[in-house]
Design a protein around this motif. Sequence first.
Motif, short mmCIF file in Angstrom:
data_model
loop_
_atom_site.label_atom_id
_atom_site.label_comp_id
_atom_site.label_asym_id
_atom_site.label_seq_id
_atom_site.Cartn_x
_atom_site.Cartn_y
_atom_site.Cartn_z
N UNK A 121 -9.26 -14.58 -14.46
CA UNK A 121 -8.76 -13.90 -15.70
C UNK A 121 -9.27 -12.65 -15.98
N UNK A 122 -10.86 -12.62 -15.83
CA UNK A 122 -11.59 -11.52 -16.25
C UNK A 122 -11.02 -10.16 -15.41
N UNK A 123 -11.36 -10.42 -14.00
CA UNK A 123 -10.70 -9.45 -13.09
C UNK A 123 -9.37 -8.99 -13.12
N UNK A 124 -8.28 -9.90 -13.56
CA UNK A 124 -6.93 -9.29 -13.73
C UNK A 124 -6.86 -8.24 -15.17
N UNK A 125 -7.63 -8.99 -15.89
CA UNK A 125 -7.82 -7.95 -17.52
C UNK A 125 -8.40 -6.68 -17.10
N UNK A 126 -9.57 -6.61 -16.31
CA UNK A 126 -10.45 -5.64 -16.24
C UNK A 126 -9.80 -4.58 -15.32
N UNK A 127 -9.13 -4.83 -14.42
CA UNK A 127 -8.55 -4.02 -13.52
C UNK A 127 -7.03 -3.42 -13.94
N UNK A 128 -6.25 -4.37 -14.38
CA UNK A 128 -4.92 -4.03 -15.02
C UNK A 128 -3.80 -3.42 -14.10
N UNK A 129 -4.07 -4.12 -12.78
CA UNK A 129 -3.01 -3.55 -11.72
C UNK A 129 -1.53 -3.86 -12.18
N UNK A 130 -0.45 -3.14 -11.84
CA UNK A 130 0.90 -3.32 -11.88
C UNK A 130 1.37 -3.98 -10.57
N UNK A 131 2.48 -4.72 -10.75
CA UNK A 131 3.00 -5.45 -9.83
C UNK A 131 4.01 -4.53 -8.98
N UNK A 132 4.41 -5.16 -7.71
CA UNK A 132 5.44 -4.00 -7.12
C UNK A 132 6.90 -3.99 -7.76
N UNK A 133 7.10 -4.66 -8.48
CA UNK A 133 8.55 -4.49 -9.41
C UNK A 133 8.35 -3.48 -10.47
N UNK A 134 7.18 -3.08 -10.78
CA UNK A 134 6.97 -2.29 -11.87
C UNK A 134 5.97 -0.89 -11.52
N UNK A 135 5.99 -0.69 -10.20
CA UNK A 135 5.33 0.42 -9.59
C UNK A 135 5.86 1.76 -10.16
N UNK A 136 5.08 2.63 -10.55
CA UNK A 136 5.52 3.88 -10.85
C UNK A 136 5.66 5.08 -9.93
N UNK A 137 4.73 5.13 -9.09
CA UNK A 137 4.61 6.14 -7.92
C UNK A 137 4.44 5.71 -6.72
N UNK A 138 5.26 5.89 -5.65
CA UNK A 138 4.94 5.54 -4.37
C UNK A 138 3.56 6.04 -3.79
N UNK A 139 2.85 5.01 -3.29
CA UNK A 139 1.48 5.44 -2.60
C UNK A 139 0.39 5.19 -3.61
N UNK A 140 0.56 4.99 -4.85
CA UNK A 140 -0.43 4.88 -5.82
C UNK A 140 -0.86 3.30 -5.90
N UNK A 141 -2.11 2.88 -6.39
CA UNK A 141 -2.70 1.94 -6.38
C UNK A 141 -2.40 1.00 -7.58
N UNK A 142 -1.85 1.63 -8.72
CA UNK A 142 -1.22 1.05 -9.82
C UNK A 142 -2.55 0.44 -10.48
N UNK A 143 -3.63 0.93 -10.59
CA UNK A 143 -4.77 0.27 -11.29
C UNK A 143 -4.89 0.80 -12.44
N UNK A 144 -5.43 -0.16 -13.56
CA UNK A 144 -5.66 0.39 -14.90
C UNK A 144 -4.20 0.85 -15.74
N UNK A 145 -3.20 0.32 -15.41
CA UNK A 145 -1.89 0.67 -16.06
C UNK A 145 -1.55 -0.63 -16.95
#
Length: 334
Positions: A121-145
């Motif tokens: 739970x702490x890792x999920x909240x701390x890194x805040x990565x988006x899933x594939x269905x909510x990705x915003x930019x191809x090739x980005x890691x989608x972290x802290x979003x």
Amino acid sequence: MRTKDELVQAEERPTEPVRPRMTRTRLGIFVATSVVYLAIVVGVLTTSWPVRFDWQVMLFRPYKQWPEIHTFLDYFVVLGQRGPTAVAVAAWLGWCTYRQKTLRPLLVLGTSLLLLNATVGAAKIGMGRLGPHYATEIGSNEMFAGGDIFPSGHTANAVVTWGVLAYLATTPHTRRVASVIAALLALGVGMTTVYLGTHWMSDVTLGWSAGLLVLLALPWFEAPMARADAVLLGVWQRIRERGALLPAPLAPVATVGAPRPPVDDQLPVREPVGAGARTARVPDGRPHLSPRPHTARSERTPVTPTGSRRPAGPDRAPRTTPLGPATGRGRTVG
């Protein structure tokens, strides 16, 4: 040689469960898994090869390649959902607790789920990565979003929940079989989330690592769990002894001066006979005659009136002569 009573006590006494220790092998696996965990996190943060592989799998869209298994995998992924799996495993471990006369199975499950919720739970909240269905930019890691999918909770929960059954196995053969089954379930749940497009592949690999770290760390918590087991069983034993020593409720006792119960009107009441006789009633309502002095037969009141018992009639002449000796008929006197 043991007597019969000693054998019965030995059978009733709960056996001490085997508590795994943090051996060198287990410690080495724990360190290696921690290195893998950190490597995945660093690879995603630096947008290196794990992220590129994530996008390749995502653009491949497995759920469109094999749509015929989509329905089955929608149900299969529930084996990694925390609520249903925790209830099922807790029910089985509750039965084991009853049979083994120890709370250790449930304490191990509770400790493992607590560690899982705290770390993942702490890792999920701390890194805040988006899933594939909510990705915003191809090739980005989608972290802290603002996301919460890194690491995969379904995957980590499958590793821990089913792995606890292998951890608590009482024989080496059972432990090996349970470990293989738990590994296959965790592998299947993780790949199912990738197929459905709810997780990146790096989310799943990090979930496998996070769940394995929780299982490997359980021996460090065996001593606190043993103390908690002893304390809780002691409290339960004292509660049972206190309940057994409670006095049974006493029946009400009639006291002097207490009001008597009402007397049924249908009960016959005996009238006093003779002078000085008294009629008393016992508590159950029945009449009771007080004792009176005994009288001789000559002193008793006659109950039969004097004179003839024959009824008088208009055609019956009064008797004036005594009965004859032979016939019993009266004779007249001239």
